[in-house]
Scaffold this active site. Structure first.
Site, mmCIF file in Angstrom:
data_model
loop_
_atom_site.group_PDB
_atom_site.id
_atom_site.type_symbol
_atom_site.label_atom_id
_atom_site.label_comp_id
_atom_site.label_asym_id
_atom_site.label_seq_id
_atom_site.Cartn_x
_atom_site.Cartn_y
_atom_site.Cartn_z
ATOM 1 C CG HIS A 198 -29.073 -23.930 58.511
ATOM 2 N ND1 HIS A 198 -29.411 -25.253 58.682
ATOM 3 C CD2 HIS A 198 -30.157 -23.357 57.935
ATOM 4 C CE1 HIS A 198 -30.629 -25.484 58.233
ATOM 5 N NE2 HIS A 198 -31.116 -24.328 57.775
ATOM 6 C CD GLU A 227 -32.266 -26.382 52.134
ATOM 7 O OE1 GLU A 227 -32.603 -25.199 52.035
ATOM 8 O OE2 GLU A 227 -33.066 -27.291 52.415
ATOM 9 C CD GLN A 271 -34.781 -22.353 60.206
ATOM 10 O OE1 GLN A 271 -33.876 -23.082 59.829
ATOM 11 N NE2 GLN A 271 -36.027 -22.488 59.789
HETATM 12 O O1 IFM Z 1 -36.567 -24.145 57.458
HETATM 13 C C1 IFM Z 1 -35.912 -24.580 56.315
HETATM 14 C C2 IFM Z 1 -34.475 -24.931 56.611
HETATM 15 O O2 IFM Z 1 -33.784 -23.881 57.209
HETATM 16 C C3 IFM Z 1 -33.749 -25.323 55.351
HETATM 17 N N1 IFM Z 1 -34.485 -26.323 54.607
HETATM 18 C C4 IFM Z 1 -35.890 -26.135 54.413
HETATM 19 C C5 IFM Z 1 -36.571 -25.810 55.721
HETATM 20 C C6 IFM Z 1 -38.087 -25.655 55.531
HETATM 21 O O3 IFM Z 1 -38.377 -24.641 54.651
#
Ligand code: IFM
Length: 397
Positions: A110, A154, A18
């Protein structure tokens, strides 16, 4: 007012794909542009080169921790070929954090996979666990002095993404799901597939044991929590959904050193299931409800199911209005303080996120404490960064 415990980690979280830019060997890079309406990550925030500046912003504001990830697709661009230069890059990141007084919290996975891993069948492939273990083994060589390792971010959302990748083989089925947009509410997510979840748990356990053997770090994984709340009469439905969405992953944390909680909003459940969240002026830029109380619901539930120390590894809001970010976070911390007062063992709060970044297909939803000029990469701290730093320095809320 709550006084947060001594040694409490105050910081922000990021993810490599990101913010780094040009993660060209990853499956997500390959997928960008294939889905309708999805933007490309491109140079992202160029944090691959500007990580020191990013960490300095955090440290100068008064924060003491930084969660960042190691990108598998960089470390192992082709199967079995470990890049020493990339490992050295991530070691420099760890050293920089420590030099600046930031406790590094390192995520090994991630969402993104090397492109070759996806081509081999991804998390559903026969060799998936062994492949992940091999990569993680290489990374353990640079983790000296790191106190916190998150094996997977996650896994419940990753299970959904893995299920979606399976659907991608069938383009008609894939059209059913669109990534979140700023124009409307988030469409209902398909539930995580339990079998995929179990495979991810297997991978987590393999890597947890390895990290334990080879480093002194505390190890856990970080679970997205939807903070389900039952309508009257819907308790059984809530428990059923909680298992599929969260508890499978929280139970798999049994034996870990800590568990990461990631929370943004809350979700009503009625007897039919998750209630679709309607459009509302208070909704966030990703269409979710404005629910700063969700974090404490998530922390209490996680602590109850796992009995483990909790690290808030993500919490934040997609908004263009930084005043609203401060209001949301202030409320979330107030509720978190109450959970701590009630006995929850919470070790830190890592805000999502440091920089306005690539939100998995979209640049519009801004979660950052710092804005980034996408032409020049100039960082422009928002008032929320200094505000959170002040709370960190004071240690109360
Ligand atoms: O941007 C995401 C992240 O990569 C993982 N958890 C939620 C965030 C917001 O949507």
């Amino acid at each position: 007012m709550t006084t947060f415990p001594d040694g409490f980690l105050w910081g922000a979280s990021t993810a490599p794909h990101q913010i780094e830019g040009n993660n060209v060997n990853s499956d997500f890079w390959a997928a960008e542009g294939r889905m309708p309406g999805m933007e490309r990550s491109g140079d992202a925030c160029d944090s691959y080169h500007r990580y020191r500046e990013d960490m300095e912003l955090l440290a100068d504001a008064g924060l003491n921790a930084y969660r960042f990830g190691v990108e598998w697709a960089r470390v192992e661009p082709v199967p079995g070929l470990i890049s020493r230069a990339e490992l050295a890059h991530y070691r420099r990141m760890i050293d920089t954090a420590v030099e600046l007084g930031l406790t590094p919290v390192v995520t090994l996975h991630h969402f993104t996979n090397p492109r070759w891993f996806a081509e081999e069948g991804g998390w559903l492939g026969d060799t998936a666990v062994e492949r992940f273990r091999h990569y993680a083994e290489a990374v353990t060589g640079i983790l000296d002095g790191v106190g916190w390792v998150v094996t997977m971010n996650e896994p419940n959302m990753l299970a959904i993404m893995t299920g979606m990748a399976r659907l991608a083989a069938d383009p008609e089925a894939a059209k059913e799901w669109q990534s979140p947009t700023v124009d409307g509410p988030r469409p209902p997510l398909p539930a995580p597939d339990v079998e995929i979840g179990k495979r991810l748990a297997e991978a987590h356990h393999a890597v947890r044991d390895l990290v334990r053997e080879r480093t002194g770090a505390k190890v856990g994984w970080s679970v997205a929590n939807r903070a389900f709340v039952a309508r009257p009469g819907a308790e059984a439905k809530k428990r059923e959904l909680e298992y599929i969405w969260e508890d499978l992953y929280l139970e798999a944390a049994n034996g870990d050193d800590f568990v990461g909680v990631q929370s943004y909003s809350s979700q009503w459940v009625n007897e039919d299931g998750v209630e679709p969240h309607p459009p509302h002026p208070d909704n966030t830029l990703v269409g979710t409800a404005y629910r700063p109380d969700a974090l404490a619901i998530a922390v209490r539930h996680t602590a109850e199911v796992t009995g483990l120390p909790v690290l808030v590894t993500e919490n934040g809001i997609a908004t263009h209005d930084d005043t609203r970010r401060i209001a949301y976070t202030g409320e979330a911390l107030r509720h978190l303080g109450e959970a701590i007062t009630d006995g929850a063992d919470v070790r830190g709060y890592l805000h999502w996120t440091l920089l306005d970044n690539y939100e998995w297909g979209h640049w519009e939803p801004t979660f950052g404490l710092v804005a980034v000029d996408r032409e020049t990469f100039e960082r422009r701290p928002k008032p929320s960064l200094a505000w959170l730093g002040e709370i960190a320095r004071g240690g109360t809320r």
